[in-house]
Design an enzyme around this catalytic site. Structure first.
Site, PDB file in Angstrom:
ATOM      1  N   HIS A  21     -40.221 -19.421  -9.606  1.00 31.83           N
ATOM      2  CA  HIS A  21     -39.126 -18.583  -9.067  1.00 31.83           C
ATOM      3  C   HIS A  21     -37.886 -19.460  -8.924  1.00 31.83           C
ATOM      4  CE1 HIS A  21     -37.640 -15.322  -6.131  1.00 31.83           C
ATOM      5  NE2 HIS A  21     -36.644 -16.176  -6.297  1.00 31.83           N
ATOM      6  N   HIS A  23     -33.415 -19.730  -9.403  1.00 31.80           N
ATOM      7  CA  HIS A  23     -32.071 -19.204  -9.684  1.00 31.80           C
ATOM      8  C   HIS A  23     -31.260 -20.296 -10.369  1.00 31.80           C
ATOM      9  CE1 HIS A  23     -32.679 -15.641  -7.125  1.00 31.80           C
ATOM     10  NE2 HIS A  23     -33.441 -16.462  -6.429  1.00 31.80           N
ATOM     11  N   LEU A  24     -30.874 -20.040 -11.625  1.00 35.42           N
ATOM     12  CA  LEU A  24     -30.071 -21.037 -12.361  1.00 35.42           C
ATOM     13  C   LEU A  24     -28.606 -20.662 -12.431  1.00 35.42           C
ATOM     14  CD1 LEU A  24     -32.213 -22.196 -15.432  1.00 35.42           C
ATOM     15  CD2 LEU A  24     -31.582 -23.509 -13.403  1.00 35.42           C
ATOM     16  N   ARG A  25     -28.245 -19.424 -12.007  1.00 39.14           N
ATOM     17  CA  ARG A  25     -26.852 -18.961 -12.075  1.00 39.14           C
ATOM     18  C   ARG A  25     -26.348 -18.982 -13.520  1.00 39.14           C
ATOM     19  NH1 ARG A  25     -28.282 -17.048  -7.309  1.00 39.14           N
ATOM     20  NH2 ARG A  25     -27.849 -18.368  -5.525  1.00 39.14           N
ATOM     21  N   ASN A  49     -30.729 -12.194 -11.148  1.00 42.25           N
ATOM     22  CA  ASN A  49     -29.703 -11.591 -10.269  1.00 42.25           C
ATOM     23  C   ASN A  49     -28.328 -12.211 -10.495  1.00 42.25           C
ATOM     24  OD1 ASN A  49     -30.550 -13.999  -9.034  1.00 42.25           O
ATOM     25  ND2 ASN A  49     -30.060 -13.272  -6.973  1.00 42.25           N
ATOM     26  N   LYS A 107     -38.316  -8.132 -12.272  1.00 43.10           N
ATOM     27  CA  LYS A 107     -38.065  -8.468 -10.881  1.00 43.10           C
ATOM     28  C   LYS A 107     -37.649  -7.240 -10.076  1.00 43.10           C
ATOM     29  CE  LYS A 107     -37.007 -10.929  -7.346  1.00 43.10           C
ATOM     30  NZ  LYS A 107     -37.385 -12.190  -6.741  1.00 43.10           N
ATOM     31  N   HIS A 144     -39.531  -9.023  -4.618  1.00 41.61           N
ATOM     32  CA  HIS A 144     -38.931  -9.463  -3.352  1.00 41.61           C
ATOM     33  C   HIS A 144     -39.475  -8.501  -2.299  1.00 41.61           C
ATOM     34  CE1 HIS A 144     -35.575 -11.298  -0.909  1.00 41.61           C
ATOM     35  NE2 HIS A 144     -36.012 -10.321  -0.136  1.00 41.61           N
ATOM     36  N   HIS A 182     -42.010 -15.651  -2.852  1.00 40.15           N
ATOM     37  CA  HIS A 182     -41.538 -16.387  -1.670  1.00 40.15           C
ATOM     38  C   HIS A 182     -42.070 -15.786  -0.365  1.00 40.15           C
ATOM     39  CE1 HIS A 182     -38.541 -13.242  -1.909  1.00 40.15           C
ATOM     40  NE2 HIS A 182     -37.803 -13.845  -2.798  1.00 40.15           N
ATOM     41  N   LEU A 227     -33.217 -16.006   2.195  1.00 45.93           N
ATOM     42  CA  LEU A 227     -33.946 -14.754   2.361  1.00 45.93           C
ATOM     43  C   LEU A 227     -35.187 -14.778   1.485  1.00 45.93           C
ATOM     44  CD1 LEU A 227     -30.954 -12.270   2.473  1.00 45.93           C
ATOM     45  CD2 LEU A 227     -32.549 -12.797   4.339  1.00 45.93           C
ATOM     46  N   ASP A 255     -37.561 -20.933  -5.377  1.00 46.19           N
ATOM     47  CA  ASP A 255     -36.445 -20.083  -4.951  1.00 46.19           C
ATOM     48  C   ASP A 255     -35.204 -20.932  -4.694  1.00 46.19           C
ATOM     49  OD1 ASP A 255     -35.040 -17.804  -4.423  1.00 46.19           O
ATOM     50  OD2 ASP A 255     -35.892 -17.450  -2.434  1.00 46.19           O
ATOM     51  N   HIS A 259     -25.581 -22.150  -3.784  1.00 44.60           N
ATOM     52  CA  HIS A 259     -24.301 -21.508  -3.473  1.00 44.60           C
ATOM     53  C   HIS A 259     -23.308 -22.627  -3.181  1.00 44.60           C
ATOM     54  CE1 HIS A 259     -25.759 -17.326  -3.044  1.00 44.60           C
ATOM     55  NE2 HIS A 259     -26.850 -17.870  -2.548  1.00 44.60           N
ATOM     56  N   ALA A 271     -27.081 -16.490   1.601  1.00 42.32           N
ATOM     57  CA  ALA A 271     -28.487 -16.876   1.734  1.00 42.32           C
ATOM     58  C   ALA A 271     -28.920 -17.675   0.515  1.00 42.32           C
ATOM     59  CB  ALA A 271     -29.351 -15.628   1.857  1.00 42.32           C
TER      60      ALA A 271
HETATM   61  C1  NCD Z   1     -31.301 -15.793  -3.530  1.00 43.56           C
HETATM   62  C2  NCD Z   1     -29.970 -15.982  -4.242  1.00 43.56           C
HETATM   63  O1  NCD Z   1     -29.059 -16.602  -3.678  1.00 43.56           O
HETATM   64  O2  NCD Z   1     -29.840 -15.564  -5.393  1.00 43.56           O
HETATM   65  N1  NCD Z   1     -31.143 -16.153  -2.154  1.00 43.56           N
HETATM   66  C3  NCD Z   1     -32.133 -16.525  -1.310  1.00 43.56           C
HETATM   67  O3  NCD Z   1     -31.874 -16.692  -0.122  1.00 43.56           O
HETATM   68  N2  NCD Z   1     -33.348 -16.726  -1.736  1.00 43.56           N
HETATM   69  C4  NCD Z   1     -31.765 -14.397  -3.704  1.00 43.56           C
HETATM   70  C5  NCD Z   1     -33.222 -14.208  -3.395  1.00 43.56           C
HETATM   71  O4  NCD Z   1     -34.102 -14.700  -4.110  1.00 43.56           O
HETATM   72  O5  NCD Z   1     -33.535 -13.524  -2.404  1.00 43.56           O
HETATM   73 ZN    ZN Z   2     -34.948 -15.921  -5.204  1.00 44.23          ZN
END
Ligand code: NCD
Ligand code: ZN
Length: 351
Positions: A21, A23-25, A49, A107, A144, A182, A227, A255, A259, A271
């Site tokens: 899991h 997030h690479l943006r 996302n 997802k 989620h 998560h 989150l 996860d 940011h 988050a």
């Molecule tokens: C994630 C995000 O910033 O994309 N944030 C997080 O707190 N985990 C979104 C997510 O996986 O809930």
């Molecule tokens: Zn996530």
């Protein structure tokens, strides 16, 4: 139980792990973080996302190319792509995703549950045909697992989700592969241990290391806000017990969710915890603190691959018991990103 090869006592060698899991943006942020994950992990399940979200196989193919282009030239890191489920994802998209060979999950973001989830699902009943197609094609639902009902206390949203959404879903689709992502509560651990059907769960390093006190120690600490939000100590302990148990239903998913510093240290902070830099070392600390290093490899490198029907990675990584001072911040495009435990020292480092 698989055993970890112990070379000298202060080194451990394990099969190269996977992050189930991540997030690479996109854009400059992607370029800033991709190499961190690639240095530690063989593969990662890439969250969709973005803005706009990755809702079609065509978009996933393009996003995958941008990820590969952002990696160091010598990297062998494999991004496993996912689609973002909406109220309107057609069943046919599932077939296309499966046939593409590059999409490994779909997802579910309940609309409003977290960062960039506004295009998510308002009611799973609207997605039944698509979920049936996923069951048919063997494409896992990555969930989620929190209700978004504002009347439910934020610390209870995961436990309520199990009864309101997950149990009915499992009943109607007994053969759907489900990953409860998560997880943060003892209720989720219990559910996953006992659930019928192919059910797995990812656990982050931060939920294994910290309880909700971390959010309020010496003031409001935005870099510990993610989150689902950190929970009470008894929940953290249940997660640790599950992770170190060797039970194949539990596997690593960082996860890691970067940011920019200014959006975290903000009147309405985003988050997400950034752990891609040092995820393996954070997990190693948890297993070491709990005298469970022999099960680290199963959790990091074997269980997730087996759940997803993939071979484990062929390479190895070595961790040394060696102090590592975590930087205060890292470059993030024009901005910076603050890693979890910034300024603190970890007792392990990948060599
Ligand atoms: C994630 C995000 O910033 O994309 N944030 C997080 O707190 N985990 C979104 C997510 O996986 O809930
Ligand atoms: Zn996530």
């Amino acid at each position: 139980m698989t055993s970890t090869t112990t070379i000298p006592a202060h080194h451990i060698e394990i099969t190269r792990p996977d992050d189930w899991h991540l997030h690479l943006r996109d854009g400059d942020a992607l370029k800033a973080v991709a190499a961190h994950s690639a240095a530690q992990f063989g593969r990662a399940m890439i969250m969709p996302n973005l803005r706009p979200p990755v809702v079609t196989t065509g978009q996933a193919v393009e996003y995958r190319q941008r990820i590969l282009a952002a990696l160091p030239a010598t990297s062998e890191f494999v991004p496993l792509m996912t689609l973002y489920l909406t109220d309107h994802t057609p069943p046919d998209e599932i077939r296309r995703a499966r046939e593409s060979g590059i999409v490994f999950g779909v997802k579910l973001y309940p609309a409003g549950a977290t960062t960039h989830s506004d295009a998510g699902v308002t009611d799973l009943a609207k997605c039944m045909k698509t979920l049936e197609a996923m069951q048919h094609h063997g494409l896992p639902l990555l969930m989620h697992g929190e209700v978004t009902d504002p009347a439910v206390d934020i610390f209870d949203r995961e436990a309520v989700f199990i009864d309101r959404v997950l149990r009915p879903l499992r009943k109607s689709l007994p053969a759907l592969k489900i990953v409860f992502e998560h997880i943060t509560t003892k209720e989720a651990v219990q559910y996953v241990k006992e659930a019928e059907g192919e059910t797995g769960a990812t656990i982050t390093a931060h939920h294994l290391l910290f309880n909700r006190n971390a959010l309020f120690t010496g003031g409001l600490c935005p870099h510990y806000y993610c989150l689902p939000v950190l929970k009470r100590e008894e929940n953290r302990q249940a997660l640790v017990k599950a992770a170190i148990s060797g039970n194949p239903r539990f596997f690593a998913g960082t996860d890691s969710a970067p940011h920019a510093r200014g959006l975290k240290e903000n009147a309405c902070g985003c988050a997400g915890c950034y752990t891609a830099l040092h995820a393996v070392e954070l997990y190693a600390k948890v297993f070491d603190d709990n005298q469970a290093l022999p099960n680290l490899e199963a959790f990091l490198s074997l269980n997730g691959a087996a759940f997803h029907g993939l071979p484990h990675n062929s390479g190895k990584i070595t961790l040394a018991r060696q102090d590592w001072h975590i930087p205060e911040a890292l470059p993030f495009g024009e901005e910076s990103v603050v890693p979890l435990m910034a300024g603190e020292t970890l007792p392990w480092r990948k060599v």
